[in-house]
Design an enzyme around this catalytic site. Sequence first.
Site, short mmCIF file in Angstrom:
data_model
loop_
_atom_site.label_atom_id
_atom_site.label_comp_id
_atom_site.label_asym_id
_atom_site.label_seq_id
_atom_site.Cartn_x
_atom_site.Cartn_y
_atom_site.Cartn_z
N ILE A 1 -68.34 -30.64 -66.30
CA ILE A 1 -67.92 -29.53 -67.15
C ILE A 1 -66.50 -29.11 -66.81
CG2 ILE A 1 -70.29 -28.69 -67.40
CD1 ILE A 1 -69.50 -26.33 -65.56
N ASP A 2 -66.01 -29.50 -65.63
CA ASP A 2 -64.66 -29.10 -65.21
C ASP A 2 -63.55 -29.86 -65.92
OD1 ASP A 2 -65.60 -27.21 -63.44
OD2 ASP A 2 -65.65 -28.59 -61.74
#
Length: 342
Positions: free
Chosen positions: A127-128
């Site tokens: 998700i980063d």
Amino acid sequence: MRVGVLTGGGDCPGLNAVIRGVVRKGTQEYGYEFVGFRDGWRGPLEGDTVRLDIQAVRGILPRGGTILGSSRTNPFKQNDGVRRIRETLAKEEVEALIAIGGEDTLGVAARLFEEHGIPCVGVPKTIDNDLSATDYTFGFDTAVGVATEAIDRLHTTAESHMRVLVVEVMGRHAGWIALHSGLAGGANVILIPEQRFDIEQVCRWIESRFKVRYAPIVVVAEGAMPKDGQMVLKDDSTDSFGHVRLSGVGEWLAKEIESRTGKEARTTVLGHTQRGGTPSAFDRWLATRFGLHAIDAVRDGDFGKMVALRGTEIVRVPIAEATARLKTVDPALYAEAGVFFG
């Protein structure tokens, strides 16, 4: 051919879509059989498997998380880890392995291929959005959507009480979630790990908003640091990849703002809500395409590669290249958001 599939690291919206794409195309077009390894690299270490066929992946496209389970297991920190993986692959007659994960999971896959000749194909997940060599990783779009909705909701309560609301989002070394959600949600201050912040400047921005009867929202990535301070840790523990547990910069920031400005400040830590739940349409699309192209790489015998998004095309890049460095926010890109600060 029998192909192994595993999902490692933090869970992420879109993992099941990758598994579905791999199994559907591999079974229907290539006649492959599939073995799922449970809980990331723990599965091949301990021989913990589950059968993957079309029936097993039916209906999983919109589901968050991963049907295979995940963990932060590092085989290179285990006794005879490589030998145990080899024995499991031989026992299960697995001729190729598809590893779906972020920097750490794919770093293991790169070493297994380069140093030990184990045929691996990588799929980028985080998700980063901090994996280099790909424009986007799946899971990021969903996380940004969750964070943006939270910021939208917090605006109304901040204005009702005329208080500062600090929103802490994920982002250990890269501020992509903070930047995207902060800009999309109309935050008045965005703080990212790539640039240390001046707490006095933050307070000046906040006070300028109160002068026009506007309650400010501050979005801060969990890895952001003040100029004269250090990263705020949850505790001193580390995982098998050496990562510390982050959390607390939002609470620290709120206390500093309140003591320096006299304005009431509260913190909302979004935490795991950013990783959970159903994936966005974009993440389902991207994850599915990654799965389809990953099994193509297996068919072509193109091991040691990771599928990546470049523009609208899916390409293959060396896993080692993709994990060699993190993709961080460019200062010029961060500067664009500065016009909305204060």
